[in-house]
Structure formats: structure tokens, C-alpha cells
Design a protein around this motif. Structure first.
Motif, PDB file in Angstrom:
ATOM      1  N   TYR A   3       0.846  -1.181   0.000  1.00  0.00           N
ATOM      2  CA  TYR A   3       0.000   0.000   0.000  1.00  0.00           C
ATOM      3  C   TYR A   3       0.886   1.237   0.000  1.00  0.00           C
ATOM      4  CZ  TYR A   3      -3.299   3.469   1.690  1.00  0.00           C
ATOM      5  OH  TYR A   3      -4.056   4.593   1.834  1.00  0.00           O
ATOM      6  N   LYS A  22      -2.762   3.142  14.131  1.00  0.00           N
ATOM      7  CA  LYS A  22      -1.859   2.513  13.168  1.00  0.00           C
ATOM      8  C   LYS A  22      -0.912   1.541  13.871  1.00  0.00           C
ATOM      9  CE  LYS A  22       0.306   2.395   9.099  1.00  0.00           C
ATOM     10  NZ  LYS A  22      -0.275   1.652   8.000  1.00  0.00           N
ATOM     11  N   GLU A  25      -1.992  -2.205  14.464  1.00  0.00           N
ATOM     12  CA  GLU A  25      -2.141  -3.168  13.377  1.00  0.00           C
ATOM     13  C   GLU A  25      -1.617  -4.527  13.818  1.00  0.00           C
ATOM     14  OE1 GLU A  25      -0.183  -1.496   9.986  1.00  0.00           O
ATOM     15  OE2 GLU A  25      -1.963  -0.375   9.396  1.00  0.00           O
ATOM     16  N   ARG A  45      -5.147  -3.053   8.566  1.00  0.00           N
ATOM     17  CA  ARG A  45      -4.556  -1.856   7.969  1.00  0.00           C
ATOM     18  C   ARG A  45      -5.333  -0.632   8.402  1.00  0.00           C
ATOM     19  NH1 ARG A  45      -4.890   1.472   3.687  1.00  0.00           N
ATOM     20  NH2 ARG A  45      -6.763   0.543   2.833  1.00  0.00           N
TER      21      ARG A  45
END
Length: 142
Positions: A3, A22, A25, A45
Motif C-alpha cells: 500500500y 496505526k 495493526e 490496515r
């Protein structure tokens, strides 16, 4: 699939609390939604706007009925709370995530003839000023 993160997302990761989510994750957690429902699952994600992709999710509505999903997407505007597990203190998550992020170094501009000539003249000017200050009789005192 890799990504790619845009510059705007990088900015949000560094300057908002998105970095806390984040850093979660790969961890199982619960996300409370704005409509009094919640989702529990493993965060796969998180993007810069805090949109969350989860796997092995269990969705519970406000009547108490449960549904399981192999993949679940939570849009950022529907998130009310993200539960942080006790094993992961928030400050450590922030520090860990920011330490692991890559900082992009600015590219050096190519040395052109105009730039090298300007640098040469600047060095000469600085040397002449330094030598003029070092000589005792050249000062312009009133």
C-alpha cells in the motif's frame, strides 16, 4: 499487495493520533461505532484518515445480535472509540510507531553551472569580508 502512502497521509500519521491506531495493526481490539454498535476483530490496515480494515470481525448491533465477518471495513467518520488493550500503553504505541516510520530525505538539487558560479562568488565575497575585518586600518568607524 503493498500500500502506497501519500504525503498527506504521512502528514496525518506524524501530526494526529492516527498513529496510535496505526500502531495497533495486527492486534485484536474493539471499535465502538457512532450508532451504538461495535466491532471486535484484528486490525489489518489503517490509513491516514483512520479508515480501518479488520479480519475475523464480530459485529454486534444495538439489539445484541452478533454477526461474524471474515473481512470488515470501518469508515473513519463512523468511529466513536478505539479500545486500546492494557498491554499496549498509548505513549509507547506513539513512540514505537513514529520511530519505525521512514522519513524521506529531500533530494539534492543537481549542481548546474549557474549554481556553482553563485557558490564560487559567495565564497569569494565571504573571504574578502573576512580579510577586510582582519586588517586593522580598513574599518569605517565614525
Amino acid at each position: 499487495m503493498e500500500y502506497r502512502v501519500s504525503k498527506k497521509e504521512q502528514y496525518f500519521f506524524h501530526n494526529n493520533l492516527v498513529c496510535v491506531v496505526k500502531a495497533l495493526e495486527g492486534v485484536y481490539t474493539t471499535i465502538d461505532l457512532r450508532n451504538d454498535r461495535y466491532v471486535t476483530g484484528k486490525i489489518v490496515r489503517v490509513d491516514g484518515w483512520m479508515n480501518v480494515d479488520m479480519i475475523d470481525a464480530v459485529f454486534c448491533d444495538n439489539r445484541g445480535s452478533y454477526r461474524t465477518f471474515s473481512d470488515f471495513f470501518v469508515k473513519s467518520r463512523s468511529i466513536r472509540y478505539v479500545h486500546i488493550p492494557k498491554e499496549y500503553p498509548a505513549m509507547e504505541l506513539i513512540e514505537m510507531h513514529l520511530a519505525g516510520m521512514k522519513r524521506v530525505k529531500p533530494k539534492k538539487k543537481p549542481v548546474t553551472f549557474k549554481r556553482s558560479r553563485a557558490q564560487k562568488y559567495q565564497k569569494e565575497t565571504l573571504q574578502s569580508l573576512a580579510s577586510a575585518e582582519a586588517q586593522p586600518g580598513t574599518s569605517k568607524d565614525p
